[in-house]
Design a protein around this motif. Structure first.
Motif, PDB file in Angstrom:
ATOM      1  N   GLY B  99      27.280  33.049  25.128  1.00 12.23           N
ATOM      2  CA  GLY B  99      28.125  32.225  25.967  1.00 12.23           C
ATOM      3  C   GLY B  99      28.857  33.036  26.990  1.00 12.23           C
ATOM      4  N   LYS B 100      30.040  32.621  27.280  1.00 16.62           N
ATOM      5  CA  LYS B 100      30.776  33.244  28.371  1.00 16.62           C
ATOM      6  C   LYS B 100      31.116  34.687  28.036  1.00 16.62           C
ATOM      7  N   LEU B 101      31.314  35.449  29.090  1.00 17.46           N
ATOM      8  CA  LEU B 101      31.800  36.813  28.968  1.00 17.46           C
ATOM      9  C   LEU B 101      33.293  36.841  29.234  1.00 17.46           C
ATOM     10  N   ILE B 102      33.995  37.669  28.480  1.00 19.26           N
ATOM     11  CA  ILE B 102      35.396  37.971  28.753  1.00 19.26           C
ATOM     12  C   ILE B 102      35.441  39.366  29.355  1.00 19.26           C
ATOM     13  N   PHE B 103      36.084  39.487  30.503  1.00 24.04           N
ATOM     14  CA  PHE B 103      36.159  40.759  31.199  1.00 24.04           C
ATOM     15  C   PHE B 103      37.521  41.414  30.978  1.00 24.04           C
ATOM     16  N   GLY B 104      37.513  42.743  30.980  1.00 18.59           N
ATOM     17  CA  GLY B 104      38.753  43.482  31.110  1.00 18.59           C
ATOM     18  C   GLY B 104      39.203  43.450  32.561  1.00 18.59           C
ATOM     19  N   GLN B 105      40.389  44.000  32.800  1.00 17.04           N
ATOM     20  CA  GLN B 105      40.928  43.959  34.162  1.00 17.04           C
ATOM     21  C   GLN B 105      40.337  45.047  35.047  1.00 17.04           C
ATOM     22  N   GLY B 106      39.627  45.984  34.443  1.00 16.11           N
ATOM     23  CA  GLY B 106      38.918  46.982  35.235  1.00 16.11           C
ATOM     24  C   GLY B 106      39.673  48.270  35.461  1.00 16.11           C
ATOM     25  N   THR B 107      38.914  49.321  35.724  1.00 19.68           N
ATOM     26  CA  THR B 107      39.457  50.604  36.184  1.00 19.68           C
ATOM     27  C   THR B 107      38.946  50.818  37.597  1.00 19.68           C
ATOM     28  N   GLU B 108      39.866  50.955  38.535  1.00 19.86           N
ATOM     29  CA  GLU B 108      39.522  51.196  39.935  1.00 19.86           C
ATOM     30  C   GLU B 108      39.390  52.700  40.150  1.00 19.86           C
ATOM     31  N   LEU B 109      38.141  53.151  40.368  1.00 17.75           N
ATOM     32  CA  LEU B 109      37.875  54.581  40.534  1.00 17.75           C
ATOM     33  C   LEU B 109      37.654  54.895  42.005  1.00 17.75           C
ATOM     34  N   SER B 110      38.334  55.947  42.470  1.00 12.10           N
ATOM     35  CA  SER B 110      38.128  56.438  43.830  1.00 12.10           C
ATOM     36  C   SER B 110      37.762  57.914  43.745  1.00 12.10           C
ATOM     37  N   VAL B 111      36.604  58.267  44.255  1.00 19.79           N
ATOM     38  CA  VAL B 111      36.161  59.659  44.250  1.00 19.79           C
ATOM     39  C   VAL B 111      36.164  60.157  45.686  1.00 19.79           C
ATOM     40  N   LYS B 112      37.013  61.145  45.941  1.00 22.24           N
ATOM     41  CA  LYS B 112      37.164  61.642  47.308  1.00 22.24           C
ATOM     42  C   LYS B 112      36.279  62.861  47.536  1.00 22.24           C
ATOM     43  N   PRO B 113      35.632  62.912  48.714  1.00 19.55           N
ATOM     44  CA  PRO B 113      34.739  64.044  48.991  1.00 19.55           C
ATOM     45  C   PRO B 113      35.520  65.330  49.196  1.00 19.55           C
TER      46      PRO B 113
END
Lengths: 116, 113
Positions: B99-113
Motif C-alpha cells: 500500500g502507501k509509502l510513508i516518507f521521512g522528511q529527508g536529508t538535504e545534501l549539498s556537495v560543493k566542488p
C-alpha cells in the motif's frame, strides 16, 4: 526506459477553480498513486488506485478530490474547488506487478500547482 | 511523533568527503526504501532493503538495514557534486499489500566542488 509522465508541469489557478492533473503510468503497472509535497515538507500520500477503484485514501483526500482512469493509459487527479493550501507539487506514481511486499514506486516528475 | 526520523536534516560538504545519513524509527518494518529527489523532480528509487542487517552497495553508496529492521543508514564515499539532492527513506505501511509509502522528511545534501 519506461517512465511515468505527468502534465502539466506547472499550473497556476485561481482559488475556487477546478484543476485536473494528468498522468500516464508505466504501461504494465497495476497500482497507481497520487502523492503531494508542499514546499519544504514531506512527500505525503493522497490516494491509491487499483482495478479501477480507490484502494486507500488519506485524510487529505476529501470530497474535493477525485481520481479517474478514463481509458487504458491516463490516470487523473481532479480538485473540484481549489484552495490556497492545495498549492504543492503533485506526484503520480505507479508500481510494477510482483512488488506487493516491498512497494517500490516509480514517480513522475510532478505537476506544480499554484493556487492564487 | 514522526514515524521516520531522518538525520541530519541538512548536510553541506566538500567534494571528496565521506558522509552518512540516517533513518530511524521505533517501529519494525518489513522493508525500507531509499529515494533521491532533485529539485523540481519526483523521487527516484535507489534501493530496497528487506533483511535485518542487509548491506547493499550502489557504486559509492552503501545502504544498511538495521538488525532489528527499525533503522537504516546511507553512506556515501568520496561525495561528488552530482550526489547533491534530497535523500528520502520510505516504508510501506501494510505488509504484503504494498500500500502507501510513508516518507521521512529527508536529508538535504549539498556537495560543493
Amino acid at each position: 526506459e519506461p517512465e511515468v509522465t505527468q502534465t502539466p508541469s506547472h499550473q497556476v489557478t485561481q482559488m475556487g477553480q477546478e484543476v485536473i492533473l494528468r498522468c500516464v503510468p508505466i504501461s504494465n503497472h497495476l497500482y497507481f498513486y497520487w502523492y503531494r509535497q508542499i514546499l519544504g515538507q514531506k512527500v505525503e500520500f493522497l490516494v491509491s488506485f487499483y482495478n479501477n477503484e480507490i484502494s486507500e485514501k488519506s485524510e487529505i483526500f476529501d470530497d474535493q478530490f477525485s481520481v479517474e482512469r478514463p481509458d487504458g493509459s491516463n490516470f487523473t487527479l481532479k480538485i473540484r474547488s481549489t484552495k490556497l493550501e492545495d498549492s504543492a507539487m503533485y506526484f503520480c506514481a505507479s508500481r510494477p506487478p510482483g512488488h506487493s511486499n516491498t512497494g517500490e514506486l516509480f514517480f513522475g516528475e510532478g505537476s506544480r500547482l499554484t493556487v492564487l | 511523533t514522526q514515524l521516520l526520523e531522518q538525520s541530519p536534516q541538512f548536510l553541506s560538504i566538500q567534494e571528496g568527503e565521506n558522509l552518512t545519513v540516517y533513518c530511524n524509527s521505533s517501529s519494525v518494518f518489513s522493508s525500507l526504501q531509499w529515494y533521491r529527489q532533485e529539485p523540481g523532480e519526483g523521487p527516484v528509487l535507489l534501493v530496497t532493503v528487506v533483511t535485518g542487517g542487509e548491506v547493499k552497495k550502489l557504486k559509492r553508496l552503501t545502504f544498511q538495514f538495521g538488525d532489528a529492521r527499525k533503522d537504516s543508514s546511507l553512506h556515501i564515499t568520496a561525495a561528488q557534486p552530482g550526489d547533491t539532492g534530497l535523500y528520502l527513506c520510505a516504508v510501506p505501511t501494510i505488509y504484503n499489500q504494498g500500500g502507501k509509502l510513508i516518507f521521512g522528511q529527508g536529508t538535504e545534501l549539498s556537495v560543493k566542488p
